[in-house]
Scaffold this active site. Sequence first.
Site, mmCIF file in Angstrom:
data_model
loop_
_atom_site.group_PDB
_atom_site.id
_atom_site.type_symbol
_atom_site.label_atom_id
_atom_site.label_comp_id
_atom_site.label_asym_id
_atom_site.label_seq_id
_atom_site.Cartn_x
_atom_site.Cartn_y
_atom_site.Cartn_z
ATOM 1 N N GLN A 125 0.841 -1.203 0.000
ATOM 2 C CA GLN A 125 0.000 0.000 0.000
ATOM 3 C C GLN A 125 0.878 1.255 0.000
ATOM 4 O OE1 GLN A 125 -3.459 0.412 2.771
ATOM 5 N NE2 GLN A 125 -2.170 1.911 3.810
ATOM 6 N N GLY A 126 0.729 2.088 -1.015
ATOM 7 C CA GLY A 126 1.576 3.282 -1.115
ATOM 8 C C GLY A 126 0.804 4.555 -0.791
ATOM 9 N N TYR A 127 0.698 4.849 0.487
ATOM 10 C CA TYR A 127 0.014 6.084 0.897
ATOM 11 C C TYR A 127 1.011 7.089 1.468
ATOM 12 C CZ TYR A 127 -4.647 3.927 0.443
ATOM 13 O OH TYR A 127 -5.794 3.327 -0.016
ATOM 14 N N GLU A 243 -8.784 -1.012 6.630
ATOM 15 C CA GLU A 243 -7.570 -1.049 7.445
ATOM 16 C C GLU A 243 -7.920 -0.808 8.907
ATOM 17 O OE1 GLU A 243 -3.215 1.133 7.596
ATOM 18 O OE2 GLU A 243 -4.595 1.482 5.936
#
Lengths: 395, 395, 362, 362
Positions: A125-127, A243
């Site tokens: 996950q690229g946040y 999440e």
Amino acid sequence: MNLDYSAEYLSFQEEVRGFLAREWPLKAEEAQLPREDQASLFRLRATKQGYLYRGIPVRYGGSEQAADPLKARIISQEFSRVGAPRELERNGAGRLVPTLLQWGSDWQKEHFVPPAIRGEHIWCQGYSEPGAGSDLASLRTRAELVGDQWVINGQKIWTTRAHLADHMFMLVRTEPDKPGREGLSYLLVPMKQPGIEVRRLRQVTGDASFNEVFFTDAKAPADWIVGERGQGWEVSRTTLKFERDQMGGPEQGLDLFRKIVGLAKRTTRNGVRAIEDPEVRQWLVALEGHVMSSYWSGQYQFSLGAKGESAGVLDYTGKFLTMHVIGLEAARIAQELIGDDALLLAQVTGAKAPLGNERWVNHNLGSLAANMGGGTSNIQRNIIAERGLGLPRDA
Amino acid sequence: MNLDYSAEYLSFQEEVRGFLAREWPLKAEEAQLPREDQASLFRLRATKQGYLYRGIPVRYGGSEQAADPLKARIISQEFSRVGAPRELERNGAGRLVPTLLQWGSDWQKEHFVPPAIRGEHIWCQGYSEPGAGSDLASLRTRAELVGDQWVINGQKIWTTRAHLADHMFMLVRTEPDKPGREGLSYLLVPMKQPGIEVRRLRQVTGDASFNEVFFTDAKAPADWIVGERGQGWEVSRTTLKFERDQMGGPEQGLDLFRKIVGLAKRTTRNGVRAIEDPEVRQWLVALEGHVMSSYWSGQYQFSLGAKGESAGVLDYTGKFLTMHVIGLEAARIAQELIGDDALLLAQVTGAKAPLGNERWVNHNLGSLAANMGGGTSNIQRNIIAERGLGLPRDA
Amino acid sequence: MDFDLSDTQKALYSSVRRFFETEAPPSRLLKIYDRDEGLDRDLWRKSADLGLAGLIVPEEHGGAGLELLDLAVVTDAMGYCAAPGPLLGHALVGMALSLGGSEEQKARWLPRLASGEVVASLAISEHGERWQPDQWTAVATAGRLTASKKNVLFAADADLFLVGLAGGGLALVEQGAPGLTVREVDGIDRTRRLGALGFVDTPCELLPEGLAVAERIRDAALVLLAADAYGGAHRSVELMTNYANERVQFGRTIGHFQGVKHQIADAAAEVEPARQLVWYAAYTFDHRPDEAPRLAALAKAHLTDRYVNTTRTMVLLHGGIGYTWEFHCQFWLKRAMFDRTFLGSPSVHRERAAAMADWQIN
Amino acid sequence: MDFDLSDTQKALYSSVRRFFETEAPPSRLLKIYDRDEGLDRDLWRKSADLGLAGLIVPEEHGGAGLELLDLAVVTDAMGYCAAPGPLLGHALVGMALSLGGSEEQKARWLPRLASGEVVASLAISEHGERWQPDQWTAVATAGRLTASKKNVLFAADADLFLVGLAGGGLALVEQGAPGLTVREVDGIDRTRRLGALGFVDTPCELLPEGLAVAERIRDAALVLLAADAYGGAHRSVELMTNYANERVQFGRTIGHFQGVKHQIADAAAEVEPARQLVWYAAYTFDHRPDEAPRLAALAKAHLTDRYVNTTRTMVLLHGGIGYTWEFHCQFWLKRAMFDRTFLGSPSVHRERAAAMADWQIN
């Protein structure tokens, strides 16, 4: 109020128990397969039986069952009781899949959902970015549509499992002329390409499960965008919600409490078993008050959820209580109980997980990490105050 | 570092002890005077000897001694040891007098300082208003100069002793066209006049030491303004500083700690004297850690003050530690110790002060009141962060 | 009557702090955390040249002849820097020899300890949380010792050990003595390495003075751990403040948010006044021995609890970055955990302080 | 399987809350605090008309025959309103009679208790913190009682007392009985007045069933105190939130300040999930009796501590106004102090919960 199952569900429970008695653990030569393969095989059968991936259409690999929280709960409890593999909860099956089911194109669902729930694709996950931890509106990694490809430049951080992942779902800035959130899009990106460099970040425990990920003209096909351009913020909320639901559940507090009690039985304080020490007993029962509150309010939320009702402020307090009240207090008690084993550092990576009391040193350190996964405790407090209680947003 | 007095100060200490042995308590028929008169008589003699009101010129009734913090400390300790009356610390002598000495006209000093330090005038302080607790810049009570008189309209609140006072020193808005603090002036006002109505406010203890004060065309002579028009904020800072110095001193924590220890000796817990209970002992020593830190950092501040040096952030943390850490924790422990006496309400007014454990119920309630005198704990935290540590001011 | 450090002590604090800031900055600490280097002998030699190794060794034996307060000031500065090295145990062995050694032992060892040529360490902790002199069980018979000790600072690098014996006796054992085995363990705070010692029929040499000296050493050690804890907690408040003034979130530095501000203010209010508790504990050790054991226990309990709380707040306030191995927070976080546990936890010392209180008697 | 209140219970909660909001708003509470009026018989009659007095009295004796959970829901609503009155003791005497009275006693008293015609109260507490059945020392000989009891709710107004005896026995004494003296005391929470009773050779009537009933009554009382505490703590969170949304300081409502916001959020996070702990404790009382004593102790300890913390935060957050007699904060602040102390403090019940835990056994 009734904590017993009705006849219908008691019979469903029997059915599940029967299935498990037959199917888990695997028998004969199947029992010789590698552990992961056994789990995959079992998951396929349990899905076919309608026990796993119940919310996912059959054509995407799910079992497409009518929503029934009580059944889901029975399955979860029974599977857990015999240690049978349950649904994968990682980024792919746990976070991306629900997002795609809500926002994805048919092609995206067909292409990405089945391998994700089978665990064949590993997703990260690229946040978060170095300049924007809790403040996603200020993300700066950008993507530009050049021909039929997105070209991505920038940096992500705190990316769990990026070093193992095949794909990333990420938030990128695609509309530079729009302010804050409105400029973001939700993109799927293949990880194994020259434009992506992954650097591992070690934690204070010495373990390394986080990464920095650098993008230098990294590429993704044009139709790997989920939702519309500029809709990324909205799309990402689906994932964030999942999440949040995954972290800090009520059973987690109960588990932790049992472990602390176990520790107090094994350790000594002031010359007696710690569990006989009056002060330790006060701490334990005080902690248990929070744990039981968390557990039973979780059961209440579950019951409301089953009726499609909201639990109000409880929807926001649960995780805070589990991670920031129970987690921190448990860490404090454990540190008191382990005495001079607190001088040791436990090496946790993989199979070297420690068996002695020094593992509680890691738990103690780990209770601090609760910050990262779902925003810092101060952000959680803001959410409780603003969304839960209706206090004004920060200026 | 040296905690002993030098020969000079040892001899001064002897001198003070000799004076006290001769002069306190009063002898013969003087000992038959009312208690307040005895105190006044003694104060006059001690002032003449140079022991009280040392910073105040002789012509205003002081003893005009060279500043010597060590001597002041010796006087304070020796007077306290034999229970001799010390300087009046109320609004008049403790707060108004230092302000007038710095800002007042000669006439004001001559007229107001002597009766204030003799205790003949009772003063109250008019700062807080219903809409402006900690936020003095938003005060709304106004005064207009009409001829040779100020005409005052508005309302003050939390005014201690207003029902007894002869005069008030107050902040009023005299320059309506100037913003916030710049529009305020510092005014002296006679209380016994038709334009002033005092209503008593009871506290949760049932005691009533606070008041609301209503001004309806109340009058004060034109030259009863201290400092210039619009300078009220600046003038009031002198008073506020004295107020802060008076509250939450290090000896206060030590006194309180001794009382809590005394309570733990008299009460029972789990069938033994509370002071033998392991948990109570942990609480007491944990509290003592803060108390001793507060006490010795106070001694350090004293030593720095004697050298004219600043103690940095300690100048801001002392009161917070005493009132918000020590005070609250002591209240908690006391409440634990008194058992079911906590069900009683103590009536505290005047001579009916309770002798039983229920007085700790009032202490417990009173620990909450620490808020009012010198700003709420959150304001204190802001001050520590902003002035003590250099964090930015609130927007 | 002046409750303040002397100008000399203030200068000592500054020079020690500057020394370690230069010689052991966070980048160096990270190297120490990363590689199992053991004692940094170069740094040790330089700090010995600065006079630290012999600070409280009497002048006639080559030391500076200073008091515990001076050493506490040095330790405060070292805590500020999370300074690596064996000074804590080393200085205490020197103190034990000065107070309880024979003239021959003093003459033989003290000058070499003062110069830093010999590195000394204390071997007192035993299995089962036995840290205190009255709990030691090791027995030496006819100059021979069979026992085991744990939590020995720089066990693999020290040249000389002072071993605690049953009844509070103290004995010297040299590194490499027959029957002595050393096992290093991976400790939480890699700036202060730990090891365990096994003695099998190992030659040792008793100090003439026993229990009274052991108790003085214990009290001095507790004061020094408290001083280290203050230094580190003070630094943590500074680090939080700096971070809050730099880190931008939601368009402004996070120091603007009251939540952050109040967390830092709460930490400062607990930590900063406690420095003078350390000073007073050291002062009683030097000048009011009757009060010293109680104050030492109180200071160790109070300061190390503050230190742990403060470093935890610091990490929480930093968010993700504060939890990484590479960032500097971990040096103080783990040092706090060490200071809190080493020589007995706060609750142990609170109960000791309670037992020694005058409210105990009347 | 549904862990939620029934629609009937939700309606009960709403109607009771509305009733006391109307009949006993803060202005009325202030009058009660100001004047020593004793029992408000008008309010009592109205609440009895609503069915509250006989809620858990069996239907055959004129009550509604409901469970403890229902009474806990009512008590939650009453805690929300800081409702004045003797219901706690009254309901428990009814429960004791139902569980342990002779048929004659039930027939004689229960209908009048259920209708509210007779006000009943529990007389169990004795000097020296003796609240629990196994601690009672009062002895009745041949139907005569000489003893003293304290902390009796509405002692001057009740018509009937249930007195705890040594060994857990229970006896009925009527107001005005020979040798019975009542002394009122000024309690912290004037919505629940207290008094002490002295008995000298006073006629009394034993209940056939003893200890087992006394323990059930104790557990029910603990659950109800916990329910009251939740109701009050929940109200306190609401009052803080409302105040933060109204009060303007420095040009904006104080709810904008993170410091304020986080204090309220912390309180809400501790308080709100604890309501279900109360429910579960009541549920076990009704349906899982083996678990009930432990859950009751746990709930009473946990909720009353939360209540005290929350009301203190509430007062601090209100500043000066919150500390005045006239403002409404004090009703909940003092009720919290009452709930925490009455029937034993949290630490007493935590130790009881520890002693009953399964970790105690294995």
